[in-house]
Design an enzyme around this catalytic site. Structure first.
Site, mmCIF file in Angstrom:
data_model
loop_
_atom_site.group_PDB
_atom_site.id
_atom_site.type_symbol
_atom_site.label_atom_id
_atom_site.label_comp_id
_atom_site.label_asym_id
_atom_site.label_seq_id
_atom_site.Cartn_x
_atom_site.Cartn_y
_atom_site.Cartn_z
ATOM 1 C CG HIS A 27 3.290 -22.352 -69.822
ATOM 2 N ND1 HIS A 27 3.980 -22.101 -70.985
ATOM 3 C CD2 HIS A 27 3.634 -21.354 -68.974
ATOM 4 C CE1 HIS A 27 4.707 -21.004 -70.841
ATOM 5 N NE2 HIS A 27 4.515 -20.532 -69.627
ATOM 6 C CE LYS A 44 8.838 -10.239 -74.336
ATOM 7 N NZ LYS A 44 8.681 -10.918 -73.066
ATOM 8 N NE ARG A 90 10.148 -21.284 -64.664
ATOM 9 C CZ ARG A 90 10.247 -20.445 -65.677
ATOM 10 N NH1 ARG A 90 10.377 -20.900 -66.900
ATOM 11 N NH2 ARG A 90 10.233 -19.133 -65.475
ATOM 12 C CB SER A 100 8.041 -19.392 -73.712
ATOM 13 O OG SER A 100 6.913 -19.950 -73.109
#
Ligand code: PNS
Length: 160
Positions: free
Chosen positions: A20, A44, A93, A130
């Protein structure tokens, strides 16, 4: 008329990784202002609170004078419109990231005309996320290569 170009790097950032950080730094070199915006998801529960995530983001990229943090809930495009932000910046990615991001980018453009700019991830970070970092850290693995020292310390403290 010259107007400042404001961009947003949105995400969960639970917690921010060096992947990030790389994307935010590169975005900050391209746009006048960059807001790193943490999505508030009431369904969440994260490992870190939204305020903690913002503090960790500020610690990781706070040296950049044109970067700030924020939190948003609801549709990202609505928040962008309120904030006068015309560009969304995302890191890519892999082709699975692209497959996930493309419909969101197209939907967001359909909704308000906001464009998404994709930055290809640095090869050193293509396998970093993450969630993977948290999973490895929970299992006692070494994740120091993927986080700032402050984030690493916070993660170790949180996982006990
Ligand atoms: O870090 P993440 O979890 O991959 O980030 C995804 C995020 C939060 C940027 C994305 O889910 C999002 O923009 N959520 C806000 C709600 C929204 O606008 N949804 C419609 C997308 S077309």
């Amino acid at each position: 008329m010259i107007t400042a170009m404001r961009a947003v790097c949105p995400g969960s950032f639970d917690p921010i990784t060096l992947g990030h950080v790389d994307v935010v730094r590169r975005a900050a070199a391209m746009f006048d202002e960059v807001v790193v915006a943490v999505a508030v998801n009431p369904n969440k529960e994260g490992l870190f609170t939204v305020d903690e995530r913002r503090e960790l983001i500020a610690g990781a990229v706070g040296d950049l004078g044109n970067v700030s943090t924020a939190a948003f809930s609801g549709l990202l495009v609505d928040w962008c419109a309120e904030q006068g932000i015309g560009v969304i910046v995302k890191g890519l990615r892999s082709d699975s990231d692209y497959a996930y991001e493309l419909p969101m980018a197209q939907m967001n453009r359909h909704l308000t005309g906001v464009d998404t700019v994709f930055l290809t991830a640095d090869p050193a970070h293509t396998f970093v996320s993450s969630s993977l970092v948290k999973e490895v850290a929970r299992g006692g693995g070494d994740v120091s290569a993927f986080l700032t020292s402050e984030v690493l310390e916070a993660l170790r403290a949180r996982l006990g």
